[in-house]
Design a protein around this motif. Structure first.
Motif, mmCIF file in Angstrom:
data_model
loop_
_atom_site.group_PDB
_atom_site.id
_atom_site.type_symbol
_atom_site.label_atom_id
_atom_site.label_comp_id
_atom_site.label_asym_id
_atom_site.label_seq_id
_atom_site.Cartn_x
_atom_site.Cartn_y
_atom_site.Cartn_z
ATOM 1 N N TYR A 173 0.861 -1.183 0.000
ATOM 2 C CA TYR A 173 0.000 0.000 0.000
ATOM 3 C C TYR A 173 0.892 1.225 0.000
ATOM 4 C CZ TYR A 173 -3.803 3.173 1.299
ATOM 5 O OH TYR A 173 -4.723 4.188 1.316
ATOM 6 N N VAL A 219 -2.197 -6.031 4.607
ATOM 7 C CA VAL A 219 -2.862 -4.754 4.377
ATOM 8 C C VAL A 219 -4.344 -4.955 4.674
ATOM 9 C CG1 VAL A 219 -3.402 -2.938 2.716
ATOM 10 C CG2 VAL A 219 -1.202 -4.131 2.589
ATOM 11 N N ALA A 249 -7.908 -2.763 5.317
ATOM 12 C CA ALA A 249 -8.570 -1.466 5.227
ATOM 13 C C ALA A 249 -10.012 -1.595 5.686
ATOM 14 C CB ALA A 249 -8.527 -0.937 3.793
ATOM 15 N N GLU A 275 -5.208 5.479 -2.358
ATOM 16 C CA GLU A 275 -6.165 4.416 -2.691
ATOM 17 C C GLU A 275 -7.142 4.252 -1.540
ATOM 18 O OE1 GLU A 275 -6.283 -0.413 -3.576
ATOM 19 O OE2 GLU A 275 -4.368 0.622 -3.277
ATOM 20 N N VAL A 292 -6.399 2.266 7.324
ATOM 21 C CA VAL A 292 -5.578 1.257 6.661
ATOM 22 C C VAL A 292 -4.422 0.914 7.584
ATOM 23 C CG1 VAL A 292 -4.228 0.633 4.632
ATOM 24 C CG2 VAL A 292 -6.155 2.219 4.397
ATOM 25 N N ILE A 344 -0.900 -1.427 7.758
ATOM 26 C CA ILE A 344 0.069 -2.217 7.009
ATOM 27 C C ILE A 344 1.155 -2.657 7.971
ATOM 28 C CG2 ILE A 344 1.494 -2.356 4.947
ATOM 29 C CD1 ILE A 344 -0.481 0.791 5.418
#
Length: 309
Positions: free
Chosen positions: A39, A60, A62, A110, A157, A159
């Motif tokens: 990401y 990842v 979200a 994104e 999000v 990560i």
């Protein structure tokens, strides 16, 4: 009342899971997981039209959340940011709206799509923060708050190393929603008997192709119908009133049908191969466009049965 909690298992044992508390009326509208993905997180505001991004790899995950309209983006984001700081996260980015870069910022990041997360170019706040875990692994959180005026939305999000599921006590996840039984009137019987059904309970913002949050009984019924009959194919056909030009109305009606298709695919898991999205503009009215009541009736999306297998 204790708020629903977004439980982020932010580090492998022995580190404890972190809990981000949301308001009591928070509802998770979407979730996406890549067990091994990447990401591009924003680490600074836009400069000369470009947003500095850093590629992070790992699990990842979200989520999109919707909360009540009484919260501003600052009121929504500030407590989440404070909790991250308390858990040892160091900020990489902390900005709002124009200071972030406006459209350039939105173009660079994104996000989960509308209607699960609504993004307002005129009102948003963003935070990116990171911390180092035992063993030298890095964990990064990207938070974004925005809204529509009727509701505020949060986008989260994470990560980092695999750390278990994100979950929320007391907040139903729309991504887990099972299509409900057909409403009174026998949806399946009407569709197969007449070949078409008007999805009467859908709502769109004025002049917009974005479908409102729902849930909608008609889409639940259609999703169950398609899920139970994988051999069936349907066309989702958008219609408008006569306000504006024909070409613009055909485009708008097709985009609205496309939003319905994406909702069925994204929320209910209906294969896109079972569906098509088309637009008729104002060429197939069901009422007179001379009255407001008639124009409202003409603004609709229909499902048309196209194939039985």
């Amino acid at each position: 009342m204790r708020a629903p909690a977004l439980i982020l298992c932010l580090a492998a044992a022995p580190a404890a899971a972190q809990v981000l508390d949301f308001p009591a009326n928070a509802v998770m509208t979407a979730e996406r997981l890549e067990e091994a993905g990447s990401y591009a997180v924003p680490v600074g505001p836009a400069e000369a039209g470009e947003v500095p991004l850093r590629i992070e790899e790992g699990e990842v995950r979200a989520q999109a959340w919707r909360v009540g309209a009484e919260l501003s983006t600052l009121e929504l984001l500030a407590p989440l940011r404070a909790q991250l700081e308390a858990e040892g996260f160091a900020p990489l980015l902390d900005c709002e709206t124009e200071a972030c870069g406006g459209f350039d910022f939105r173009r660079a990041v994104e996000l989960l799509p509308a209607p699960d997360f609504w993004f307002d170019l005129g009102d948003f706040r963003a935070v990116t923060a990171e911390r180092l875990l035992p063993g030298g692994e890095r964990e990064v959180i990207f938070l974004l708050a925005s809204g529509t005026g009727r509701a505020a939305y949060a986008h989260v999000v994470r990560i980092g190393p695999a750390a278990g599921p994100l979950s929320a006590t007391g907040a139903p996840a729309a991504v887990a929603e099972r299509p409900a039984a057909a409403p009174p009137g026998d949806f399946a019987g009407e569709l197969e008997g007449t070949g078409r059904v008007i999805l009467t309970d859908l709502s769109f913002e004025t002049g917009s192709a974005q479908l409102g949050p729902g849930p909608y009984a008609s889409l639940q019924a259609l999703a169950r119908y398609l899920s139970d009959r994988p051999e069936r194919r349907v066309a989702l056909v958008g219609h408008t009133d006569t306000e504006g030009g024909l070409e613009a109305n055909i485009t708008l009606s097709r985009r609205r049908a496309g939003s319905v298709l994406e909702r069925l695919a994204g929320r209910y898991g209906i294969p896109r191969a079972q569906m098509a999205a088309e637009g008729m503009g104002y060429l197939a009215p069901v009422a007179s466009n001379l009255t407001e009541a008639g124009r409202e009736e003409n603004r609709r999306v229909e499902v048309v049965l196209t194939s039985g297998g």
